[in-house]
Design a protein around this motif. Structure first.
Motif, PDB file in Angstrom:
ATOM      1  N   ALA A  37      48.734  73.013  60.048  1.00  0.00           N
ATOM      2  CA  ALA A  37      47.332  73.130  59.630  1.00  0.00           C
ATOM      3  C   ALA A  37      47.095  72.407  58.311  1.00  0.00           C
ATOM      4  CB  ALA A  37      46.938  74.606  59.519  1.00  0.00           C
ATOM      5  N   ALA A  38      48.003  72.575  57.362  1.00  0.00           N
ATOM      6  CA  ALA A  38      47.857  71.914  56.064  1.00  0.00           C
ATOM      7  C   ALA A  38      47.860  70.395  56.228  1.00  0.00           C
ATOM      8  CB  ALA A  38      48.969  72.360  55.107  1.00  0.00           C
ATOM      9  N   ASN A  39      48.751  69.887  57.081  1.00  0.00           N
ATOM     10  CA  ASN A  39      48.792  68.441  57.334  1.00  0.00           C
ATOM     11  C   ASN A  39      47.506  67.962  57.995  1.00  0.00           C
ATOM     12  OD1 ASN A  39      51.349  68.082  56.226  1.00  0.00           O
ATOM     13  ND2 ASN A  39      52.385  68.440  58.166  1.00  0.00           N
ATOM     14  N   ALA A  40      46.978  68.741  58.931  1.00  0.00           N
ATOM     15  CA  ALA A  40      45.777  68.346  59.668  1.00  0.00           C
ATOM     16  C   ALA A  40      44.546  68.266  58.760  1.00  0.00           C
ATOM     17  CB  ALA A  40      45.509  69.311  60.823  1.00  0.00           C
ATOM     18  N   VAL A  41      44.424  69.202  57.822  1.00  0.00           N
ATOM     19  CA  VAL A  41      43.223  69.225  56.975  1.00  0.00           C
ATOM     20  C   VAL A  41      43.432  68.596  55.605  1.00  0.00           C
ATOM     21  CG1 VAL A  41      42.283  71.237  58.166  1.00  0.00           C
ATOM     22  CG2 VAL A  41      43.578  71.570  56.063  1.00  0.00           C
ATOM     23  N   GLY A  42      44.675  68.269  55.259  1.00  0.00           N
ATOM     24  CA  GLY A  42      44.948  67.628  53.987  1.00  0.00           C
ATOM     25  C   GLY A  42      44.892  68.562  52.802  1.00  0.00           C
ATOM     26  N   CYS A  43      45.481  69.750  52.954  1.00  0.00           N
ATOM     27  CA  CYS A  43      45.513  70.700  51.843  1.00  0.00           C
ATOM     28  C   CYS A  43      46.943  71.194  51.647  1.00  0.00           C
ATOM     29  CB  CYS A  43      44.571  71.883  52.108  1.00  0.00           C
ATOM     30  SG  CYS A  43      45.144  73.024  53.385  1.00  0.00           S
ATOM     31  N   ALA A  44      47.140  72.013  50.630  1.00  0.00           N
ATOM     32  CA  ALA A  44      48.444  72.619  50.382  1.00  0.00           C
ATOM     33  C   ALA A  44      48.688  73.746  51.391  1.00  0.00           C
ATOM     34  CB  ALA A  44      48.497  73.187  48.964  1.00  0.00           C
ATOM     35  N   VAL A  45      49.956  73.970  51.726  1.00  0.00           N
ATOM     36  CA  VAL A  45      50.308  75.051  52.656  1.00  0.00           C
ATOM     37  C   VAL A  45      49.800  76.396  52.135  1.00  0.00           C
ATOM     38  CG1 VAL A  45      52.239  76.307  53.703  1.00  0.00           C
ATOM     39  CG2 VAL A  45      52.287  73.812  53.631  1.00  0.00           C
ATOM     40  N   ALA A  46      49.801  76.577  50.829  1.00  0.00           N
ATOM     41  CA  ALA A  46      49.321  77.835  50.232  1.00  0.00           C
ATOM     42  C   ALA A  46      47.856  78.102  50.554  1.00  0.00           C
ATOM     43  CB  ALA A  46      49.519  77.813  48.717  1.00  0.00           C
TER      44      ALA A  46
END
Length: 160
Positions: A37-46
């Motif tokens: 999900a983080a990779n898909a939206v471009g955010c941190a895993v946190a």
């Protein structure tokens, strides 16, 4: 933009009812894990607000823990906070209690209203992303909006 899948449409309809302007986004690839999900939206895993369903051992009630994607949940702490031991829920229980399959469980719209605890670590973030009904659908919101739409209690539930 392609039409949303039926489960994602259900979540979008619920979000529309809150009136905050949230939009479900379905991705080509999986958003099933926090890393995906983080990779898909471009955010941190946190910033991924993962919805974990547990089963209260004595009452059988569903317990939703919305945790930061970077954290593991301290199940003993959750049990203390709700006054009942919890156990991991199997896929059938998750689908029956929420109406969604594991990997796409949103924090809202569950078939059986769960007891909701929210990871305190999410509260320090500007924006978070939560599952939206399928293993490739998510929506963006603020931690304060998460508390409002779930009615959850913010608690320290991180393991370690």
């Amino acid at each position: 933009m392609a039409a949303l899948s039926p489960s994602a449409q259900r979540v979008q309809a619920l979000l529309d009812g809150f009136g905050h302007g949230h939009s479900v986004v379905e991705h080509e690839g999986s958003t099933r894990t926090s890393e995906d999900a983080a990779n898909a939206v471009g955010c941190a895993v946190a910033q991924i607000a993962k919805s974990l369903i547990f089963r209260a051992k004595d009452s059988g009630r569903p317990v939703l823990v919305v945790a930061s994607g970077a954290n593991r949940v301290d199940e003993k702490a959750v049990g203390r906070l709700i006054g009942e031991t919890i156990e991991r829920a199997d896929p059938d229980f998750v689908r029956e209690a929420t109406g969604f399959a594991i990997g796409g469980v949103p924090p809202i719209g569950h078939a059986v209203p769960p007891l909701v605890l929210i990871d305190a670590d999410l509260m320090g973030l500007d924006a978070i992303w939560a599952a939206a009904g399928t293993p490739n659908a998510v929506f963006r919101l603020t931690p304060a909006e998460l508390v409002t739409i779930t009615g959850g209690r913010v608690e320290a539930i991180r393991k370690g």
